[in-house]
Design an enzyme around this catalytic site. Structure first.
Site, PDB file in Angstrom:
ATOM      1  N   GLY A 115      45.587  10.160  29.291  1.00 58.63           N
ATOM      2  CA  GLY A 115      46.958  10.528  28.904  1.00 58.63           C
ATOM      3  C   GLY A 115      47.320  10.247  27.455  1.00 58.63           C
ATOM      4  CB  ILE A 116      47.630   7.094  25.525  1.00 59.06           C
ATOM      5  CG1 ILE A 116      48.707   6.575  26.475  1.00 59.06           C
ATOM      6  CG2 ILE A 116      47.915   6.677  24.090  1.00 59.06           C
ATOM      7  CD1 ILE A 116      48.745   5.056  26.625  1.00 59.06           C
ATOM      8  NE  ARG A 150      38.355   6.533  40.492  1.00 57.70           N
ATOM      9  CZ  ARG A 150      39.456   5.990  40.035  1.00 57.70           C
ATOM     10  NH1 ARG A 150      40.625   6.352  40.509  1.00 57.70           N
ATOM     11  NH2 ARG A 150      39.408   5.085  39.097  1.00 57.70           N
ATOM     12  CG  HIS A 187      39.885   6.340  30.299  1.00 52.98           C
ATOM     13  ND1 HIS A 187      39.436   7.436  31.021  1.00 52.98           N
ATOM     14  CD2 HIS A 187      41.033   5.955  30.903  1.00 52.98           C
ATOM     15  CE1 HIS A 187      40.282   7.685  32.007  1.00 52.98           C
ATOM     16  NE2 HIS A 187      41.258   6.790  31.962  1.00 52.98           N
ATOM     17  CE  LYS A 228      46.084  10.692  41.221  1.00 57.42           C
ATOM     18  NZ  LYS A 228      45.579   9.868  40.172  1.00 57.42           N
ATOM     19  CB  ALA A 247      52.250   5.851  25.872  1.00 58.01           C
ATOM     20  NE  ARG A 248      54.842  10.887  28.934  1.00 61.37           N
ATOM     21  CZ  ARG A 248      54.412  11.497  30.012  1.00 61.37           C
ATOM     22  NH1 ARG A 248      54.275  12.799  30.005  1.00 61.37           N
ATOM     23  NH2 ARG A 248      54.112  10.831  31.110  1.00 61.37           N
ATOM     24  CD  GLU A 284      42.965  14.007  28.206  1.00 60.38           C
ATOM     25  OE1 GLU A 284      43.768  14.846  28.656  1.00 60.38           O
ATOM     26  OE2 GLU A 284      42.123  13.429  28.918  1.00 60.38           O
ATOM     27  N   GLY A 329      45.887   2.964  32.794  1.00 56.01           N
ATOM     28  CA  GLY A 329      44.790   1.989  32.707  1.00 56.01           C
ATOM     29  C   GLY A 329      43.978   2.385  31.482  1.00 56.01           C
ATOM     30  NE  ARG A 332      45.876  -2.093  35.332  1.00 56.50           N
ATOM     31  CZ  ARG A 332      44.959  -1.154  35.516  1.00 56.50           C
ATOM     32  NH1 ARG A 332      43.704  -1.390  35.224  1.00 56.50           N
ATOM     33  NH2 ARG A 332      45.293   0.025  35.991  1.00 56.50           N
TER      34      ARG A 332
HETATM   35  P1  AMP Z   1      46.890   8.691  32.593  1.00 62.67           P
HETATM   36  O1  AMP Z   1      46.804   7.344  33.251  1.00 62.67           O
HETATM   37  O2  AMP Z   1      45.594   9.156  31.995  1.00 62.67           O
HETATM   38  O3  AMP Z   1      47.574   9.726  33.426  1.00 62.67           O
HETATM   39  O4  AMP Z   1      47.840   8.477  31.311  1.00 62.67           O
HETATM   40  C1  AMP Z   1      49.177   8.097  31.437  1.00 62.67           C
HETATM   41  C2  AMP Z   1      49.699   7.685  30.068  1.00 62.67           C
HETATM   42  O5  AMP Z   1      49.574   8.791  29.154  1.00 62.67           O
HETATM   43  C3  AMP Z   1      51.160   7.303  30.081  1.00 62.67           C
HETATM   44  O6  AMP Z   1      51.353   6.118  29.328  1.00 62.67           O
HETATM   45  C4  AMP Z   1      51.833   8.457  29.383  1.00 62.67           C
HETATM   46  O7  AMP Z   1      52.972   8.065  28.713  1.00 62.67           O
HETATM   47  C5  AMP Z   1      50.760   8.883  28.400  1.00 62.67           C
HETATM   48  N1  AMP Z   1      51.041  10.224  27.901  1.00 62.67           N
HETATM   49  C6  AMP Z   1      51.023  11.388  28.568  1.00 62.67           C
HETATM   50  N2  AMP Z   1      51.427  12.412  27.774  1.00 62.67           N
HETATM   51  C7  AMP Z   1      51.726  11.861  26.558  1.00 62.67           C
HETATM   52  C8  AMP Z   1      52.197  12.365  25.316  1.00 62.67           C
HETATM   53  N3  AMP Z   1      52.462  13.653  25.162  1.00 62.67           N
HETATM   54  N4  AMP Z   1      52.373  11.484  24.296  1.00 62.67           N
HETATM   55  C9  AMP Z   1      52.118  10.169  24.461  1.00 62.67           C
HETATM   56  N5  AMP Z   1      51.662   9.638  25.606  1.00 62.67           N
HETATM   57  C10 AMP Z   1      51.465  10.453  26.642  1.00 62.67           C
END
Ligand code: AMP
Length: 399
Positions: free
Chosen positions: A330-331, A90, A207, A14, A283-284, A333, A211, A240
């Site tokens: 993700g979750i 990173r 966070h 990335k 999570a969605r 926010e 993860g 995990r």
């Molecule tokens: P990340 O590792 O920070 O990219 O977060 C990924 C996680 O955030 C995944 O489990 C996604 O399902 C969750 N996520 C992203 N957008 C949403 C949303 N609108 N509602 C619930 N979970 C979300």
């Protein structure tokens, strides 16, 4: 002044090009499927998105592709490679050697190598990226920013495991913690949002992404965190398991005839939300299935949120008080439901969620009632910006 930020994973790179004066991300991109058939690069410059399909065998080819794309007359952003003032890398594991970001030298590379057996999946690709950049951009400063360094302020009582002491001395078996760049960034932003000095605050940063980890940030420093020697400990994550009774490991190894590598895979790749729900690690998908009445999805949400809630209680006790809980990744926010479930019935800690304010995704906002004694806030994380800031500071580039 432009900083190139690189995050090299085992099969992806990335990257972001950040203008350090305006702190704006000028270019955002990723090379995926490195060493796997069907590799490609995706890049965004403002609203312009491109995709380049090209076989990329290793990190050297991936970083070459990134640089050539950045320099491309049509698709690129840079006219000359010299426009990059420094590169920030990173690095996941810095062991006990690095409590701060550092300028990369031959000695630093050796030291990162020495702790690589603590993060065998992460540090080798991070190092591959560093080596390639030093070859390709020999005149440009390179800085390593570690996921572990923010947590090096933890006291011994928080980072020691009650195992025979010699395992700590011989192998460095202790809690290190991860996501440090994110915890540090959101804790500082939360203090700014509350218009308070971080030195006066006890903050718990959550966070919650694929993860997930929590940190107890007292007076601006990490005093405890939920991930451990590796990023497996603590919360329930996408795949995990987080905290389990350690005796389950040999029990399952015997029952299922699993090798150490196989049980490691079970706990890292087949557990967490995926393993509990049998539906998905996302999570969605879990939220959707729970809304449709799927019992295992509901259970997964409950176990996930209960674990976070328990840690919030523990860290409030560890710090002797609590001023703010921060949700990020993700979750954290985006999930209105998970935040609601986590904060429910925490009024004994002075936390009163404002249901209306909580109806937000991906923006900086306080989500508790104005008269709530303790605040909760959503703060989108920005690890790349933190890496760019550290890189600029250490490389001596004026902002
Ligand atoms: P990340 O590792 O920070 O990219 O977060 C990924 C996680 O955030 C995944 O489990 C996604 O399902 C969750 N996520 C992203 N957008 C949403 C949303 N609108 N509602 C619930 N979970 C979300």
């Amino acid at each position: 002044m432009k900083i190139l930020v690189l995050n090299c994973g085992s099969s992806s790179v990335k990257y972001q090009l950040i203008d350090i004066s305006s702190e704006e991300a000028l270019v955002n991109g990723i090379v995926e499927r490195i060493g796997i058939e069907g590799s490609f690069l995706e890049q965004e410059i403002g609203s312009e998105e491109i995709q380049i399909e090209k076989e990329v065998e290793d990190h050297s080819q991936a970083i070459n592709l990134v640089i050539n794309t950045l320099l491309d007359d049509e698709k690129g952003y840079l006219e000359d490679i010299e426009e990059i003032s420094a590169v920030g890398h990173r690095v996941v594991h810095g062991g006990e050697k690095f409590s701060e970001s550092v300028e990369i030298t031959g000695e630093v590379i050796e030291q990162i190598e020495e702790v690589s057996d603590l993060a065998p999946l992460h540090n080798p690709p991070n190092l591959a990226g560093i080596r390639v950049c030093r070859d390709l951009l020999p005149n440009i400063s390179q800085v390593a920013v570690f996921d572990t360094s923010f947590h090096q302020t933890m006291p011994e009582k928080a980072y020691m495991y009650a195992l025979p002491y010699e395992y700590y001395e011989e192998y460095g078996v202790r809690r290190y913690g991860f996501h440090g760049t994110s915890h540090k960034y959101v804790a500082r932003r939360a203090a700014a949002l509350m218009e308070r000095d971080i030195e006066d605050l006890n903050i718990i940063t959550c966070h919650l992404g694929n993860g997930a980890s929590l940190a107890a940030v007292k007076e601006g420093s990490s005093v405890d965190t939920s991930m451990g020697l590796t990023p497996l400990e603590g919360l329930v994550m996408g795949t995990r398991c987080g905290d389990i009774d350690p005796a389950i490991v040999p029990f399952l190894q015997k029952r299922e005839d699993l090798s150490p590598e196989e049980i490691d895979d079970v706990m890292n790749k087949n557990s967490g939300m995926l393993g509990l729900s049998g539906i998905s690690n996302d999570a969605r998908d879990i939220e959707e299935a729970a809304e449709e009445g799927d019992e295992r999805a509901k259970l997964t949400e409950d176990v996930f949120c209960y674990r976070v809630k328990k840690y919030i209680g523990a860290y409030a006790a560890a710090m002797g008080g609590l001023d703010c809980v921060v949700f990020t990744a993700g979750i954290g926010e985006n999930s209105v439901t998970m935040r609601e479930k986590i904060l429910k019935d925490l009024d004994f800690l002075g936390l009163e969620i404002d249901d209306k304010a909580n109806q937000i995704r991906g923006e900086e906002k306080i989500i508790t009632n104005p008269n709530s004694e303790t605040a909760a806030a959503v703060i989108p994380t920005n690890e790349e910006l933190m890496i760019a800031r550290d890189t600029a500071r250490i490389a001596g580039i004026l902002q």
